[in-house]
Write a protein that holds these residues in place. Structure first.
Motif, PDB file in Angstrom:
ATOM      1  N   MET B 151       0.837  -1.197   0.000  1.00 26.18           N
ATOM      2  CA  MET B 151       0.000   0.000   0.000  1.00 26.18           C
ATOM      3  C   MET B 151       0.878   1.256   0.000  1.00 26.18           C
ATOM      4  O   MET B 151       0.677   2.174  -0.795  1.00 26.18           O
ATOM      5  N   SER B 152       1.873   1.286   0.887  1.00 28.18           N
ATOM      6  CA  SER B 152       2.749   2.454   1.022  1.00 28.18           C
ATOM      7  C   SER B 152       3.464   2.771  -0.278  1.00 28.18           C
ATOM      8  O   SER B 152       3.457   3.910  -0.748  1.00 28.18           O
ATOM      9  N   LEU B 153       4.098   1.736  -0.843  1.00 30.81           N
ATOM     10  CA  LEU B 153       4.916   1.970  -2.029  1.00 30.81           C
ATOM     11  C   LEU B 153       4.056   2.392  -3.213  1.00 30.81           C
ATOM     12  O   LEU B 153       4.364   3.361  -3.918  1.00 30.81           O
ATOM     13  N   GLY B 176       3.375   7.955   1.492  1.00 28.74           N
ATOM     14  CA  GLY B 176       2.946   6.551   1.463  1.00 28.74           C
ATOM     15  C   GLY B 176       3.396   5.800   2.701  1.00 28.74           C
ATOM     16  O   GLY B 176       2.613   5.070   3.316  1.00 28.74           O
ATOM     17  N   LEU B 177       4.658   5.987   3.092  1.00 31.24           N
ATOM     18  CA  LEU B 177       5.210   5.197   4.194  1.00 31.24           C
ATOM     19  C   LEU B 177       4.539   5.524   5.525  1.00 31.24           C
ATOM     20  O   LEU B 177       4.357   4.639   6.367  1.00 31.24           O
ATOM     21  N   ALA B 239       1.403  11.028  12.694  1.00 30.38           N
ATOM     22  CA  ALA B 239       1.308  10.982  11.241  1.00 30.38           C
ATOM     23  C   ALA B 239       1.125  12.378  10.669  1.00 30.38           C
ATOM     24  O   ALA B 239       1.826  12.779   9.741  1.00 30.38           O
ATOM     25  N   VAL B 240       0.189  13.130  11.256  1.00 35.14           N
ATOM     26  CA  VAL B 240      -0.079  14.464  10.727  1.00 35.14           C
ATOM     27  C   VAL B 240       1.135  15.368  10.934  1.00 35.14           C
ATOM     28  O   VAL B 240       1.442  16.218  10.110  1.00 35.14           O
ATOM     29  N   HIS B 241       1.834  15.119  12.033  1.00 32.18           N
ATOM     30  CA  HIS B 241       3.002  15.951  12.339  1.00 32.18           C
ATOM     31  C   HIS B 241       4.103  15.792  11.290  1.00 32.18           C
ATOM     32  O   HIS B 241       4.890  16.704  11.080  1.00 32.18           O
ATOM     33  N   ALA B 242       4.151  14.639  10.639  1.00 34.63           N
ATOM     34  CA  ALA B 242       5.184  14.431   9.618  1.00 34.63           C
ATOM     35  C   ALA B 242       5.010  15.413   8.456  1.00 34.63           C
ATOM     36  O   ALA B 242       5.975  15.762   7.784  1.00 34.63           O
ATOM     37  N   ALA B 243       3.769  15.852   8.227  1.00 33.47           N
ATOM     38  CA  ALA B 243       3.450  16.878   7.242  1.00 33.47           C
ATOM     39  C   ALA B 243       4.188  16.741   5.912  1.00 33.47           C
ATOM     40  O   ALA B 243       4.992  17.588   5.538  1.00 33.47           O
ATOM     41  N   LEU B 253       8.017   8.752  11.367  1.00 33.39           N
ATOM     42  CA  LEU B 253       7.959   7.413  10.769  1.00 33.39           C
ATOM     43  C   LEU B 253       8.699   6.420  11.658  1.00 33.39           C
ATOM     44  O   LEU B 253       8.186   5.329  11.962  1.00 33.39           O
ATOM     45  N   ALA B 254       9.910   6.816  12.107  1.00 26.94           N
ATOM     46  CA  ALA B 254      10.708   5.934  12.963  1.00 26.94           C
ATOM     47  C   ALA B 254       9.992   5.688  14.287  1.00 26.94           C
ATOM     48  O   ALA B 254       9.945   4.545  14.778  1.00 26.94           O
ATOM     49  N   VAL B 255       9.423   6.742  14.861  1.00 24.43           N
ATOM     50  CA  VAL B 255       8.720   6.581  16.141  1.00 24.43           C
ATOM     51  C   VAL B 255       7.545   5.626  15.983  1.00 24.43           C
ATOM     52  O   VAL B 255       7.327   4.728  16.800  1.00 24.43           O
ATOM     53  N   LEU B 256       6.792   5.808  14.896  1.00 22.44           N
ATOM     54  CA  LEU B 256       5.635   4.937  14.658  1.00 22.44           C
ATOM     55  C   LEU B 256       6.055   3.479  14.558  1.00 22.44           C
ATOM     56  O   LEU B 256       5.438   2.594  15.171  1.00 22.44           O
TER      57      LEU B 256
END
Lengths: 296, 575
Positions: B151-153, B176-177, B239-243, B253-256
């Motif tokens: 899905m991500s890719l 995506g990631l 997720a939203v914070h990654a903006a 992403l790493a934290v998730l």
């Protein structure tokens, strides 16, 4: 004599497939009637016509003298039904479902309900989704026997029960029988049929091929015999109704048509009987014969 | 466990994981494919169209709208400005709901392959094979990794392909990631709940409660700078914070992923210690006896649909209330956005072309003047549009309630009820009544929901009285009843073809929604019941049409009951 169930020439077609091809049955009030036959023979279809869930293509089906289709609601006040596949609401508990059925049938005997739940060893606080097949059947059985009705229509009600619970079920049926209630029982469990039922009807490929008491049915089949005599028996193979003769250490072994039994024993008697054992056909043999036979 | 050597434990617990994974992926292939295709068609498919539709002015407007507190609560902090281009704006607008949807996908995916399998007795069969104690859970995780990875890719690449200059390769991949990482976070969390609860329904409920809590904790964090860290404690906030396309932060992403691994470890730990079919939280015993509700067939119908009905009403209220939040500056919104302007003004027959070089303020003044000259006000026109769209969206609920009669039949439960002294009329009437009542209740709740927020945000509360809102919502009820009545007719006449009602619903949706833009010939809306509904304030209430519509609904219902009384009841489980 009053009939609780009267089925006259009932046919039922599903598209081109005819599930019932002219079924005739009369069941007396207060009678425990076994309805047996191989899978797909039309047992459940017959029952569902009796319940007014399916409409027969032709013929009449009556329960307590009323039309099974037209007067379904009236009839259902006096019957309780347990299907073979008990499908329940996954998010209701067993206790809730029991009360629902009993309430809908319009009678409520709390003590009886409590006793049955105890006898069947059912936990009524569990959601139906967590019940095994056997436990779902117990729910339907408790709901049926806790209702005050005159006829129990049970479609393979014990296929998921263990032998202990099978025993409890049989006690329940006998109790109702003693109270003069009728039972229409479809079953594959021969010991159950033998112990409970007054009469048996056999259905095959949509037709009732035999109806009668167990003794009557046995008359239509063969006994297994083992005989030892002083002199060798002659001419046995030439008698009508004798089959499958084999020599065994204990003597001759063969099968005899029940109706020819007298002639055969008279014939053997000439040779000086030392030992004579006759075994009535087991129910399994009886039914296997009907299940397999081509036509009636 | 201490009875066995540690090494043995390790070797035997995971054996055949890969074989199980292959098997799970096989079971999953169509579902996963459907998710990937539909999700990308909706989320990425909107990109080119929106890019064209939203011009520079609209982008400025959109960016400023997303700074409103109500919007921040709904979709997360405003990180997009006009300078980052379309990518950031679009991400700001939909990212939260987009990742949330992937979370939902994972809740179902994990439950399906762990607790639901266990509940159905399939897991027992798997465990009887030479398969490790933790192999099934591991395989479920691997399956989730493969599905989320794909899905991500695919999503990242498609975003890159569909986007404009503002949507570079690396940010697109981040886009995506993050989806995949949020997916895995919910996969791990659901796996944990699958150990805690002893049944799949419980596991799914816990997971959804967690998802909803995360959403609101995030909203609280996003709205109050003092509590900003709250938002970062939730996967949705992270997720939203990654903006993506704006700040492009990779550390969320790493934290998730790290947090997912930690939660997964706890799930493993619990899975290794519990018995099959058991949950860490013991199942609560239910009622041993039925309440008075379950003494009639109608009571049963209500009991079966009760939870769904309550949730639907809450949903309608919330949707109505959230639409109403826009009412405060609806005039600016309509003045500057072509699409919404058409949606609002076309049905009222108002032609409005924005003149070149006008400021937003001038536009608003002119627009209000034009609308008022036509005898309307924008607030009412907007409420009318909301009513129209809400009915189209929520109509599925009353249809589902009445179609429950048919799904009960298929599941072999109808015959159990009809074998008691319950007549068919009464049985079907229970579901029909709930469906009809639901339509009425939904419309009342919608009016109340709109009214509750609208009073606080519109400049002139007299524009939108409760009486007006009630009237404009209730006039839809006869049309909604007609839709339910068609479903009843199908249940009576063609129980195998009740799917027709969904096709007709989709058709109605399309014709009425797009019909607002006056693209289709006008008579087309009259092929649906919705066409006969007066849209206040543009139309007068036409009692004759409404009574006729109700009569049609009654006639179709009567016909449905007539045929239901005559036909066989068919369970799928029987021959």
């Amino acid at each position: 004599m009053q009939y609780s169930v009267e089925i006259n020439n009932v046919t039922k077609n599903f598209g081109k497939f005819s599930a019932l091809k002219g079924v005739n049955l009369q069941i007396q009030e207060g009678e425990v009637f076994a309805y047996i036959g191989p899978n797909g023979a039309g047992k459940s279809t017959t029952i569902r016509v009796l319940l007014g869930i399916l409409q027969s293509t032709s013929g009449t089906a009556k329960v307590f003298g009323k039309d099974a289709w037209r007067d379904a609601v009236e009839i259902h006040k006096k019957i309780a039904y347990v299907p073979g596949d008990v499908n329940l609401w996954p998010n209701l508990t067993g206790g809730e479902v029991i009360d629902l059925f009993v309430n809908l049938r319009g009678s409520h005997n709390k003590d009886l309900r409590k006793r049955l739940i105890n006898d069947f060893n059912l936990d009524p606080t569990k959601k139906c989704r967590t019940y095994s097949k056997g436990n779902r059947q117990k729910v339907a059985l408790v709901a049926a026997f806790a209702s005050e009705v005159d006829l129990y229509i049970l479609d393979e009600p014990t296929s998921g029960l263990d032998p202990l619970m099978e025993q409890v079920f049989q006690e329940c049926v006998l109790e109702q029988k003693n109270r003069g209630k009728g039972v229409f029982l479809s079953s594959h469990i021969m010991s159950e049929v033998e112990r409970l039922c007054d009469r048996v009807g056999i259905i095959r490929e949509g037709e009732v091929v035999q109806v009668g008491t167990l003794d009557e049915l046995r008359h239509l089949t063969r006994y297994a015999m083992t005989v030892a005599t002083e002199r060798a028996i002659e001419g046995l193979d030439k008698l009508d109704g004798v089959f499958d003769i084999t020599k065994e250490p204990g003597g001759l072994h063969f099968h005899v048509d029940t109706l020819r039994m007298g002639e055969v024993v008279n014939h053997i008697n000439q040779f000086g009987i030392k030992k004579l054992e006759s075994t009535p056909p087991s129910l399994e043999e009886l039914f296997m014969q009907h299940y397999k036979k081509e036509g009636a | 466990m201490d009875k066995y050597k540690r090494e043995d434990w390790r070797n035997s617990n995971f054996s055949n994981t890969f074989l199980l994974t292959k098997f799970m992926l096989r079971r999953e292939r169509f579902i996963a494919l459907a998710w990937i295709i539909i999700f990308n068609v909706v989320v990425v498919g909107l990109v080119p169209g929106m890019m064209l539709a939203i011009d520079v002015d609209a982008r400025v407007e959109l960016a400023s709208m997303m700074e409103l507190p109500a919007m921040i609560a709904m979709i997360g902090p405003a990180f997009a400005t006009i300078y980052e281009g379309f990518g950031a704006l679009y991400t700001n607008l939909i990212f939260l709901f987009s990742v949330l949807t992937i979370g939902i996908m994972n809740i179902f995916l994990i439950t399906r392959h762990t607790r639901a399998d266990e509940e159905q007795g399939r897991y027992e069969v798997v465990r009887s094979l030479p398969v490790g104690r933790l192999a099934n859970l591991s395989a479920a995780f691997l399956t989730a990794i493969v599905v989320n990875g794909a899905m991500s890719l695919i999503m990242g690449l498609l975003m890159f392909a569909a986007g404009d200059y503002s949507m570079g390769f690396a940010p697109s991949m981040l886009w995506g990631l993050i989806h995949g990482a949020v997916g895995l976070a919910f996969a791990a969390l659901t796996a944990l709940f699958c150990q805690l609860s002893s049944n799949s329904r419980g596991a799914v409920s816990y997971s959804f409660i967690a998802l909803i809590l995360f959403y609101f904790i995030r909203a609280a964090g996003d709205m109050n700078p003092d509590m900003a860290v709250l938002s970062l404690l939730t996967p949705l906030g992270l997720a939203v914070h990654a903006a993506p396309y704006a700040s492009n932060l990779w550390w969320p992403l790493a934290v998730l992923l790290g947090a997912s691994a930690a939660v997964a470890a706890i799930a493993y730990r619990l899975s290794a210690t519990r018995d099959i079919d058991q949950g860490i939280i013991p199942a609560r015993p239910g009622r041993a006896e039925a309440s008075a509700l379950l003494s009639t067939a109608t009571g049963l119908s209500f009991r079966l649909t009760r939870t769904a009905l309550i949730l639907t009403l809450i949903g309608v209220f919330a949707l109505g209330a959230s639409y109403a939040t826009i009412l405060g500056n609806v005039d600016e919104f309509v003045a500057t956005n072509d699409f919404y302007r058409n949606l609002l003004l076309t049905p009222a027959g108002i032609d409005f072309e924005a003149a070149e070089g006008m400021t937003t303020e001038e536009l608003v003044t002119v627009l209000n003047a034009v609308v008022n000259a036509a005898g309307f006000n924008l607030t009412q026109l907007f409420a009318s549009m909301v009513n129209n769209i809400m009915v189209l969206l929520t109509l599925a609920a009353p249809l589902l309630f009445v179609l429950r009669a048919k799904s009960e039949e298929r599941a072999g439960r109808t015959e159990l009820i009809l074998a008691t002294p319950t007549c068919r009329f009464k049985y079907l009437a229970g579901f029909a009544a709930i469906s009809f009542a639901a339509s009425l209740l939904m419309q009342i709740v919608l009016a109340v929901g709109l009214h509750s927020i609208a009073q606080g945000v519109i400049p002139n509360p007299g524009d939108l009285t409760l009486a007006f809102l009630f009237e404009s919502a209730i006039v839809y009820v006869p049309a909604m009843w007609t839709m339910s009545a068609i479903a009843i007719l199908l249940i009576g006449v063609a129980p195998k073809a009740t799917g027709i009602i969904w096709a007709y619903y989709a058709y109605t949706f399309l014709v009425v929604f797009i019909g607002r833009l006056a693209i289709f010939p006008e008579w087309l809306v009259y092929t649906t019941p919705m066409g006969f509904v007066p849209q206040l304030p543009m139309d007068e209430v036409n009692p004759v049409a409404l009574v006729l519509l109700t009569a049609v609904a009654a006639a179709l219902t009567a016909a449905g009951f007539f045929f239901y009384n005559k036909r066989d009841i068919n369970a799928v489980t029987h021959v």
